[in-house]
Design a protein around this motif. Structure first.
Motif, short mmCIF file in Angstrom:
data_model
loop_
_atom_site.label_atom_id
_atom_site.label_comp_id
_atom_site.label_asym_id
_atom_site.label_seq_id
_atom_site.Cartn_x
_atom_site.Cartn_y
_atom_site.Cartn_z
N PHE A 96 13.21 -28.12 40.68
CA PHE A 96 11.17 -28.85 41.75
C PHE A 96 9.90 -28.39 41.10
O PHE A 96 9.59 -29.97 41.92
CB PHE A 96 11.71 -27.81 43.37
N THR A 97 9.75 -27.84 40.64
CA THR A 97 8.11 -27.86 40.19
C THR A 97 8.61 -28.91 38.80
O THR A 97 6.62 -28.97 37.94
CB THR A 97 7.86 -26.30 39.52
N ASP A 98 9.03 -29.00 38.18
CA ASP A 98 9.13 -29.80 36.84
C ASP A 98 8.67 -31.62 37.32
O ASP A 98 9.05 -31.88 38.51
CB ASP A 98 10.24 -30.77 36.54
N SER A 99 7.52 -32.06 36.61
CA SER A 99 7.10 -33.33 37.50
C SER A 99 8.53 -34.53 36.61
O SER A 99 8.78 -33.93 35.33
CB SER A 99 5.96 -33.90 36.14
N SER A 100 8.11 -35.02 37.34
CA SER A 100 8.99 -36.73 37.33
C SER A 100 8.62 -37.14 35.35
O SER A 100 8.05 -37.57 35.39
CB SER A 100 8.61 -38.37 38.26
N LEU A 101 10.17 -37.79 35.30
CA LEU A 101 10.14 -38.08 33.76
C LEU A 101 9.92 -39.78 34.00
O LEU A 101 9.32 -40.34 35.27
CB LEU A 101 11.56 -39.01 32.77
N THR A 102 8.75 -39.99 32.88
CA THR A 102 8.46 -41.46 32.74
C THR A 102 8.61 -42.18 32.22
O THR A 102 7.77 -43.93 32.01
CB THR A 102 6.71 -41.09 33.30
N SER A 103 9.15 -42.04 30.92
CA SER A 103 9.22 -43.54 29.91
C SER A 103 10.80 -42.76 30.00
O SER A 103 11.77 -41.68 29.66
CB SER A 103 8.96 -42.61 28.40
N CYS A 104 11.74 -43.84 29.49
CA CYS A 104 13.02 -44.21 29.45
C CYS A 104 13.10 -43.61 28.00
O CYS A 104 12.84 -43.64 26.42
CB CYS A 104 13.94 -44.82 28.82
N PRO A 105 15.04 -42.98 27.60
CA PRO A 105 14.61 -42.20 26.50
C PRO A 105 15.29 -43.56 25.44
O PRO A 105 15.93 -43.35 24.34
CB PRO A 105 16.01 -41.09 27.05
N GLU A 106 15.76 -44.22 25.81
CA GLU A 106 16.79 -45.42 25.35
C GLU A 106 15.73 -46.48 24.81
O GLU A 106 15.65 -46.84 23.40
CB GLU A 106 17.62 -46.40 25.96
N CYS A 107 14.57 -47.23 25.47
CA CYS A 107 13.63 -48.18 24.82
C CYS A 107 12.24 -47.68 25.21
O CYS A 107 11.60 -48.19 24.91
CB CYS A 107 13.90 -48.88 25.61
#
Length: 83
Positions: free
Chosen positions: A21-32
């Motif tokens: 819950f404390t982790d920030s949201s991901l912002t960049s795609c691991p593919e592109c």
């Protein structure tokens, strides 16, 4: 820890990841390396155990609610049917 679903706005790559819950949201795609958006799913709610139903907290001996109330015909409808 909850599982979050993400989808890339650029390449439409979709994936799920387990995050705290404390982790920030991901912002960049691991593919592109494109921009990600978080997908929200409906949450299933299941009520288990006693206390969730109307009859769980009522005493059956002292109940004043009748199971089938008697319906009286309306005076106008009864007069119309008689004529």
């Amino acid at each position: 820890m909850p599982t979050y679903a993400y989808a890339c706005k650029d390449c439409s790559h979709a994936f799920e990841i387990v995050q705290s819950f404390t982790d920030s949201s991901l912002t960049s795609c691991p593919e592109c390396e494109g921009t990600l958006r978080k997908k929200f799913n409906s949450v299933g709610v299941v009520f288990k155990g006693s206390g969730f139903y109307r009859t769980d907290s009522r005493d059956t001996k002292g109940s004043s609610v009748s199971s089938a109330p008697a319906a009286a015909p309306a005076p106008a409808a009864a007069a119309a049917a008689a004529s």
